[in-house]
Design a protein around this motif. Structure first.
Motif, PDB file in Angstrom:
ATOM      1  N   GLU A   1      -6.820  -6.341   0.230  1.00  0.00           N
ATOM      2  CA  GLU A   1      -7.417  -5.153   0.838  1.00  0.00           C
ATOM      3  C   GLU A   1      -7.401  -4.028  -0.194  1.00  0.00           C
ATOM      4  O   GLU A   1      -6.479  -3.931  -1.004  1.00  0.00           O
ATOM      5  CB  GLU A   1      -6.627  -4.716   2.065  1.00  0.00           C
ATOM      6  N   SER A   2      -8.426  -3.205  -0.133  1.00  0.00           N
ATOM      7  CA  SER A   2      -8.562  -2.138  -1.132  1.00  0.00           C
ATOM      8  C   SER A   2      -7.871  -0.862  -0.677  1.00  0.00           C
ATOM      9  O   SER A   2      -7.961  -0.476   0.482  1.00  0.00           O
ATOM     10  CB  SER A   2     -10.040  -1.850  -1.383  1.00  0.00           C
TER      11      SER A   2
ATOM     12  N   THR B   1      -4.394  -4.814  -2.525  1.00  0.00           N
ATOM     13  CA  THR B   1      -3.061  -5.234  -2.103  1.00  0.00           C
ATOM     14  C   THR B   1      -3.145  -6.326  -1.052  1.00  0.00           C
ATOM     15  O   THR B   1      -4.126  -6.425  -0.316  1.00  0.00           O
ATOM     16  CB  THR B   1      -2.264  -4.012  -1.568  1.00  0.00           C
ATOM     17  N   GLN B   2      -2.122  -7.153  -1.001  1.00  0.00           N
ATOM     18  CA  GLN B   2      -2.043  -8.206   0.006  1.00  0.00           C
ATOM     19  C   GLN B   2      -0.584  -8.404   0.395  1.00  0.00           C
ATOM     20  O   GLN B   2       0.324  -8.056  -0.360  1.00  0.00           O
ATOM     21  CB  GLN B   2      -2.646  -9.516  -0.519  1.00  0.00           C
TER      22      GLN B   2
ATOM     23  N   ASN C   1      -5.322   4.024   3.354  1.00  0.00           N
ATOM     24  CA  ASN C   1      -6.009   4.288   4.615  1.00  0.00           C
ATOM     25  C   ASN C   1      -5.170   3.677   5.733  1.00  0.00           C
ATOM     26  O   ASN C   1      -5.558   2.728   6.404  1.00  0.00           O
ATOM     27  CB  ASN C   1      -7.417   3.702   4.607  1.00  0.00           C
TER      28      ASN C   1
ATOM     29  N   ASN D   1       1.859  -4.006   5.670  1.00  0.00           N
ATOM     30  CA  ASN D   1       1.533  -3.490   4.341  1.00  0.00           C
ATOM     31  C   ASN D   1       1.347  -1.970   4.371  1.00  0.00           C
ATOM     32  O   ASN D   1       0.270  -1.468   4.677  1.00  0.00           O
ATOM     33  CB  ASN D   1       0.270  -4.175   3.813  1.00  0.00           C
TER      34      ASN D   1
ATOM     35  N   THR E   1       1.421  -0.093   1.826  1.00  0.00           N
ATOM     36  CA  THR E   1       0.919   0.425   0.550  1.00  0.00           C
ATOM     37  C   THR E   1      -0.579   0.725   0.604  1.00  0.00           C
ATOM     38  O   THR E   1      -1.144   1.178  -0.370  1.00  0.00           O
ATOM     39  CB  THR E   1       1.176  -0.569  -0.602  1.00  0.00           C
ATOM     40  N   LEU E   2      -1.184   0.449   1.745  1.00  0.00           N
ATOM     41  CA  LEU E   2      -2.586   0.821   1.898  1.00  0.00           C
ATOM     42  C   LEU E   2      -2.663   2.301   2.212  1.00  0.00           C
ATOM     43  O   LEU E   2      -1.955   2.793   3.091  1.00  0.00           O
ATOM     44  CB  LEU E   2      -3.227   0.015   3.032  1.00  0.00           C
TER      45      LEU E   2
END
Lengths: 341, 283
Positions: free
Chosen positions: A226-227, A211-212, B215, B210, B212-213
């Protein structure tokens, strides 16, 4: 110095402060005028700088400004302004884009892009029966002579999924051959529930998507990808086949969940392409007080694809009118056969 | 870079953009410790361009506690204040409300500059480090409902005090009722502070970050920026000094802050507070 003088000085200083504080607005930038054109410009510019999919959707936002500008005038009513702004936003063809006013809500109805791939009456009559269980937001029961568990999850927004609910489902269906998780017409909700629902069949850490987020005003200004990983837990999981049923009404968190299933070999998507909505919507306010939201992130699946416009199923199956007339949900039947095969 | 990190560490030691209602009252004699407990009400305006171009008007009850240690020519103050209330915006056809909770902490040092004592006014130039932390929630902003700000500033301050006495005398109330007014001691003070450099920790280009991460970090995509001369704050107070050295104090506080015209997601805010304080001399 006489006490009277002190009082005078005190009052003089107080006057000085009050005068000075009245000048604080000089340090602040003037509030934007609440006129139709200022509201139009403000909203257009916010989208122009922060919306994540102008390039991806090949939207010429500059030309859209020119298209709607002639409809703006200083004497227009709030209702007219709302319709112009709402129509402008709908050019983005995005269910995560809304304008909110006290009298209306603008939206782009993503569900209209495809058929409603579910008939809930058939499911109640012929699959769930009358003795179905309701565990949190899950409605579930055995189907196919008890060989398969059918779980209807109609919204990610009703409540946060608990470990207790998942443990109960896991225990109830542990001896089945497979599970059908039905998220058709599930319009999304809490992203936290995506991760939680994944823990039904995942207890290790694995890449789910990348995602970014927008980090600058140009259309291609994004942070590095980013994962996002699943959470490693000690939970027991369901490791047999799981069929996830989707349709165009499976939006936002449902699409996130669908994208995540690409990372699991035992999870298969069946039905119609989801509605998409893989961008996280923000929130903001116009000079006239109305609020809006639009997407500011992009999500890339483990296969490197951007499925903002919809996550395709592994097997496309559309609800058949003929089958429905006989009380059969052919999407569920397809899933049953897939589990049995 | 190293200097910047050291500066950051110092500023984050516990410090606030604006200290309010601090004990800028200085006892007449040297060496003294004071505890000042204040309560009051603040109003003001706030605009957070990360979510809205509109100024919201605040109504914020204030609680403030400070400790002052005056020794020789030095005055050291520690201050903690808390604002908890709402910001509201009324538009033509609706109203929008945000809850607001903030904490200010400050450590300040003043030095008595005696050259002008013969004028009757005592002058105390000084410096302070302060930190302002704020959490606001406006549910109308959907995923951007939550707003967090942290601002650490290095301030230069100037404090002027004047003590005076109202002599005992016979007086008349409304020209009719005679009464005897006892001698009363007062202390007036005025403090002005200017944040000469501020570190501002705010949302980055977008708000929210963000989320949606998985972690998840607490405040994703927040950025720290610096600002020279970010505002001003003043305190004007009048204290009645009691015979035992304790005081009753009224304070008017005003402050404003701006992250600047060219700041990303500009933040503008001002506060006007009226405070009532009980000041206890503890030795």
């Amino acid at each position: 110095m006489k006490s009277k003088n002190i009082i005078y000085i005190f009052l003089a200083v107080l006057t000085f402060i009050v005068y000075f504080s009245s000048c604080e607005k000089m340090a602040f930038e003037k509030e934007i005028d609440n006129t139709p054109i200022e509201n139009y410009d403000y909203l257009w510019n916010e989208v122009n700088e922060k919306y994540a999919f102008l390039e991806y959707k090949n939207v010429n936002w500059d030309s859209i400004y020119e298209v709607y500008l002639p409809h703006i005038n200083s004497k227009m009513t709030n209702d007219s302004l709302f319709r112009v702004l709402g129509n402008m936003l709908n050019e983005l063809r995005d269910g995560h884009v809304n304008l909110f006013s006290p009298f209306n809500l603008s939206r782009y109805d993503i569900t209209l892009l495809g058929p409603v791939n579910i008939n809930t009456r058939i499911i109640k009559d012929n699959y769930l029966g009358t003795d179905y269980y309701t565990t949190g937001s899950f409605v579930h029961n055995f189907i196919n002579n008890g060989d398969i568990g059918y779980i209807r999850y109609s919204s990610f927004a009703n409540s946060l999924i608990t470990d207790y609910e998942l443990d109960f489902i896991l225990e109830r269906y542990e001896n089945t051959q497979g599970l059908i998780l039905d998220i058709r017409q599930n319009g999304g909700g809490y992203v936290d529930n995506v991760q939680k629902l994944l823990s039904l069949f995942c207890n290790d850490e694995r890449l789910l998507y990348e995602t970014q987020i927008k980090n600058g005003p140009n259309a291609n200004n994004f942070t590095l990808l980013e994962s996002a990983y699943s959470n490693k837990t000690e939970r027991d999981i369901y490791d047999k086949k799981i069929i996830v049923l989707t349709d165009r009404g499976s939006y936002s968190a449902s699409s996130f969940f669908s994208v995540c299933t690409y990372a699991f070999d035992n999870v298969i998507l069946v039905g119609d392409t989801t509605g998409g909505g893989l961008g996280l919507p923000n929130g903001g306010q116009l000079p006239n007080g109305w609020t809006y939201r639009f997407s500011i992130t992009q999500t890339i699946a483990v296969n490197g694809q951007n499925y903002e416009n919809g996550v395709p199923p592994n097997h496309t199956v559309i609800l058949s009118d003929d089958a429905a007339e006989t009380g059969i949900d052919n999407v569920i039947e397809f899933a049953v056969n897939l589990i049995k095969s | 870079m190293k200097n910047k990190i050291i500066f950051l560490l110092i500023l984050n030691f516990g410090i606030s953009l604006t200290s309010i209602g601090q004990t800028d009252t200085v006892p007449k004699k040297t060496r003294s410790n004071l505890i000042d407990i204040s309560a009051g009400l603040a109003t003001g305006s706030l605009r957070d361009m990360s979510t809205s171009p509109l100024f919201y008007t605040g109504l914020l009850p204030v609680i403030d506690i400070s400790y002052s240690n005056f020794f020789n020519k030095n005055l050291i103050q520690f201050n903690l204040s808390s604002y908890n209330g709402i910001y509201i915006k009324l538009t033509d056809d609706d109203s929008y409300l945000s809850t607001a909770n903030s904490i200010n902490t400050e450590i300040a040092y003043f030095r008595h500059y005696e050259d002008y004592d013969e004028t009757g006014f005592k002058h105390y130039p000084g410096v302070s480090l302060n930190n302002y932390t704020s959490i606001r929630v406006n549910s109308a902003f959907n995923n951007a409902a939550f707003a967090f700000d942290n601002i650490s500033s290095l301030n230069i301050n100037y404090l002027i005090t004047k003590d005076f006495t109202l002599k005992a005398k016979q007086k008349k109330l409304l020209w009719l009722i005679k009464y005897y007014r006892k001698e009363k001691q007062y202390l007036a003070s005025f403090k002005i502070g200017i944040p000469i450099y501020s570190l501002i920790y705010r949302p980055g280009f977008t708000n929210p970050g963000n989320l949606t991460l998985n972690n998840i970090i607490l405040l994703p995509d927040y950025k720290t920026t610096g600002k020279v001369f970010s505002g001003m704050n003043t305190n004007l107070s009048l204290s009645r000094v009691l015979e035992n050295g304790n005081m009753i104090k009224f304070t008017y506080h005003w402050e404003f802050f701006t992250s600047g015209k060219y700041a990303l997601n500009r933040l503008d805010m001002s506060k006007h507070a009226l405070l009532f304080s009980l000041v206890f001399k503890i030795n």
